[in-house]
Motif scaffolding. Structure first.
Motif, mmCIF file in Angstrom:
data_model
loop_
_atom_site.group_PDB
_atom_site.id
_atom_site.type_symbol
_atom_site.label_atom_id
_atom_site.label_comp_id
_atom_site.label_asym_id
_atom_site.label_seq_id
_atom_site.Cartn_x
_atom_site.Cartn_y
_atom_site.Cartn_z
ATOM 1 N N LEU A 55 47.426 31.575 30.460
ATOM 2 C CA LEU A 55 48.267 31.259 31.622
ATOM 3 C C LEU A 55 47.410 30.706 32.757
ATOM 4 N N ARG A 56 46.275 31.326 32.998
ATOM 5 C CA ARG A 56 45.379 30.873 34.072
ATOM 6 C C ARG A 56 44.923 29.428 33.822
ATOM 7 N N ARG A 57 44.562 29.121 32.579
ATOM 8 C CA ARG A 57 44.142 27.752 32.248
ATOM 9 C C ARG A 57 45.289 26.765 32.435
ATOM 10 N N ALA A 58 46.503 27.183 32.049
ATOM 11 C CA ALA A 58 47.665 26.299 32.194
ATOM 12 C C ALA A 58 47.946 26.013 33.665
ATOM 13 N N VAL A 59 47.831 27.034 34.521
ATOM 14 C CA VAL A 59 48.065 26.838 35.952
ATOM 15 C C VAL A 59 46.975 25.959 36.549
ATOM 16 N N GLU A 60 45.739 26.167 36.134
ATOM 17 C CA GLU A 60 44.646 25.334 36.654
ATOM 18 C C GLU A 60 44.770 23.890 36.188
ATOM 19 N N ASP A 61 45.260 23.689 34.962
ATOM 20 C CA ASP A 61 45.396 22.328 34.438
ATOM 21 C C ASP A 61 46.541 21.571 35.100
ATOM 22 N N GLU A 62 47.661 22.265 35.336
ATOM 23 C CA GLU A 62 48.841 21.616 35.920
ATOM 24 C C GLU A 62 49.444 22.507 36.999
ATOM 25 N N ALA A 117 46.798 36.150 29.535
ATOM 26 C CA ALA A 117 46.482 35.900 30.945
ATOM 27 C C ALA A 117 45.491 34.745 31.082
ATOM 28 N N ASP A 118 44.493 34.691 30.201
ATOM 29 C CA ASP A 118 43.548 33.567 30.236
ATOM 30 C C ASP A 118 44.251 32.253 29.938
ATOM 31 N N ALA A 150 46.792 45.905 22.614
ATOM 32 C CA ALA A 150 47.638 45.401 23.697
ATOM 33 C C ALA A 150 46.787 44.811 24.819
ATOM 34 N N ARG A 151 45.674 45.443 25.129
ATOM 35 C CA ARG A 151 44.785 44.923 26.175
ATOM 36 C C ARG A 151 44.212 43.568 25.773
#
Length: 96
Positions: free
Chosen positions: A68-75, A65-66, A57-58
Motif C-alpha cells: 500500500l505504501r509503495r502504491a501511494v508513493e507511486d500514484e 502495508a508495504d 498475520a503480522r
C-alpha cells in the motif's frame, strides 16, 4: 560421417550435472513440506498455534502495508481520490 552405436542407455549413463540446482531446490522444498506436515498432524499446544498464527498475520499485514505504501508513493493523486471517495461513501452511510 559414421555413427557409433553404443547400445541402450543405462540410468548410470545419464549425466544430471546441469540439473543439480533444481534437484537441490526440489529436495529442500520436499523437506519443508514434510516438516510442515509433521507439525500439522501432530498435537501441539494452543499457545504455539496462536503464536504461529499471530506471526503469519503480522507478516501478511506488513506485506500488505508495504504494498500500500509503495502504491501511494507511486500514484499519490489516485490514492487521494480513492480515500476521498471512500470517505464520502462512509459519510453517506453514517448519515442514513
Amino acid at each position: 560421417m559414421t555413427e557409433t552405436y553404443t547400445g541402450p542407455t543405462q540410468p548410470e549413463d545419464i549425466d544430471d550435472q546441469a540439473d543439480l540446482e533444481s534437484a537441490r531446490l526440489e529436495r529442500e522444498a520436499d523437506a519443508i513440506l514434510m516438516d510442515g506436515e509433521a507439525r500439522a498432524f501432530g498435537p501441539r499446544p494452543i499457545h504455539e498455534a496462536v503464536r504461529e498464527d499471530a506471526l503469519a498475520a503480522r507478516d501478511w499485514s506488513r506485506t500488505r502495508a508495504d504494498r500500500l505504501r509503495r502504491a501511494v508513493e507511486d500514484e499519490p493523486m489516485r490514492a487521494t481520490l480513492y480515500a476521498l471517495g471512500l470517505g464520502v461513501v462512509i459519510g453517506m452511510l453514517i448519515a442514513r
